[in-house]
Motif scaffolding. Structure first.
Motif, PDB file in Angstrom:
ATOM      1  N   SER A  50      -3.622  -0.402   6.323  1.00  0.00           N
ATOM      2  CA  SER A  50      -2.274   0.053   6.638  1.00  0.00           C
ATOM      3  C   SER A  50      -2.235   0.918   7.899  1.00  0.00           C
ATOM      4  O   SER A  50      -1.231   0.934   8.613  1.00  0.00           O
ATOM      5  CB  SER A  50      -1.708   0.845   5.458  1.00  0.00           C
ATOM      6  OG  SER A  50      -2.634   1.811   5.005  1.00  0.00           O
TER       7      SER A  50
ATOM      8  N   ALA B 199       0.795  -1.230   0.000  1.00  0.00           N
ATOM      9  CA  ALA B 199       0.000   0.000   0.000  1.00  0.00           C
ATOM     10  C   ALA B 199       0.829   1.282   0.000  1.00  0.00           C
ATOM     11  O   ALA B 199       0.281   2.354  -0.264  1.00  0.00           O
ATOM     12  CB  ALA B 199      -0.954   0.012   1.195  1.00  0.00           C
TER      13      ALA B 199
ATOM     14  N   ILE C 222      -1.997  -0.528  -3.973  1.00  0.00           N
ATOM     15  CA  ILE C 222      -3.138  -1.251  -3.407  1.00  0.00           C
ATOM     16  C   ILE C 222      -3.711  -2.221  -4.429  1.00  0.00           C
ATOM     17  O   ILE C 222      -3.986  -3.385  -4.134  1.00  0.00           O
ATOM     18  CB  ILE C 222      -4.222  -0.260  -2.933  1.00  0.00           C
ATOM     19  CG1 ILE C 222      -3.719   0.553  -1.733  1.00  0.00           C
ATOM     20  CG2 ILE C 222      -5.505  -1.005  -2.560  1.00  0.00           C
ATOM     21  CD1 ILE C 222      -4.598   1.739  -1.403  1.00  0.00           C
TER      22      ILE C 222
ATOM     23  N   ASP D  29      -3.067  -5.909   2.429  1.00  0.00           N
ATOM     24  CA  ASP D  29      -3.336  -4.526   2.810  1.00  0.00           C
ATOM     25  C   ASP D  29      -4.258  -3.909   1.761  1.00  0.00           C
ATOM     26  O   ASP D  29      -3.926  -3.848   0.576  1.00  0.00           O
ATOM     27  CB  ASP D  29      -2.028  -3.733   2.892  1.00  0.00           C
ATOM     28  CG  ASP D  29      -2.205  -2.366   3.548  1.00  0.00           C
ATOM     29  OD1 ASP D  29      -3.331  -1.837   3.532  1.00  0.00           O
ATOM     30  OD2 ASP D  29      -1.212  -1.829   4.076  1.00  0.00           O
TER      31      ASP D  29
ATOM     32  N   GLY E 197      -5.389  -0.701   2.028  1.00  0.00           N
ATOM     33  CA  GLY E 197      -5.252   0.745   2.015  1.00  0.00           C
ATOM     34  C   GLY E 197      -5.616   1.387   3.341  1.00  0.00           C
ATOM     35  O   GLY E 197      -5.910   0.682   4.312  1.00  0.00           O
TER      36      GLY E 197
END
Length: 204
Positions: free
Chosen positions: A92, A11, A69, A60, A62
């Motif tokens: 994240s 991310a 992402i 992840d 974001g």
């Protein structure tokens, strides 16, 4: 026997992967690649034991880099389909918060600040006691983010845009072991934090 989890982190400027069994990190890879996630992610996964094969995948979602992402989620979904294993997401922001609280247990609160693009930063404050966000994620100009700190120390790669001291940090896939179960069950869909730059053309 503990399930084996492949964690994918793309991310931000960091690209990292980890294999986790229960509360133990079996293997990990972590590089700061900037914009090179698409080129490095699959080779990094292949370098893990058994080619990264796992019982589930955690990615992840974001906020962070739009491209990063999407690269991570696409890889996670593809592997999940190929291996017939479930794919879940995490954010994240609490990952960085969890890492910072683990590094300094004396902290009672902090604010995660990540580079957001277009001159803004993503910001969300957390407390250690409840390990919960005390406000919603916001994309803000640095001056507005700084005004909202309310004495909390900023942590993340967006700190350099603020006029106060903080801790520069990037997320690391291996630190997913620090997240409570409730924060690793997000759907594998992007959390962009603001509208994407590319907008669909209006119908004619």
């Amino acid at each position: 026997m503990d399930l084996r989890t492949l964690v994918i982190e793309t991310a931000t400027a960091a690209c990292s992967v980890a294999l986790i069994e229960g509360r133990r990190v079996v293997a990990r890879r972590h590089e700061v690649v900037g914009r090179g996630h698409a080129e490095r992610l699959v080779p990094m996964i292949a370098e893990l034991p058994d080619g990264g094969r796992a019982d589930e995948i955690l990615v992840d979602v974001g906020p962070g880099s739009f491209t990063g992402i999407r690269v991570g989620i696409a890889a996670a979904r593809g592997l999940g389909l190929g291996w017939s294993v479930p794919v879940h997401g995490y954010s994240s922001l609490p990952l960085i918060a969890a890492t910072a609280f683990a590094a300094d247990p004396s902290r009672d609160r902090l604010a995660v600040v990540l580079e957001g693009g277009h001159g803004e930063v993503f910001m969300q404050p957390f407390t250690a006691d409840l390990f919960a966000a005390t406000a919603d994620l916001a994309s803000l100009p640095p001056a507005d983010a700084e005004a909202r700190l309310d004495g909390a120390r900023p942590v993340g790669n967006g700190v350099r845009f603020l006029g106060v001291e903080g801790d520069d940090a990037l997320p690391d896939a291996a630190d997913a072991i620090l997240l409570p179960p409730a924060l690793i069950q997000l759907p594998p869909r992007p959390i962009y934090g603001r509208a994407p730059d590319a907008k669909p053309m209006a119908e004619r």
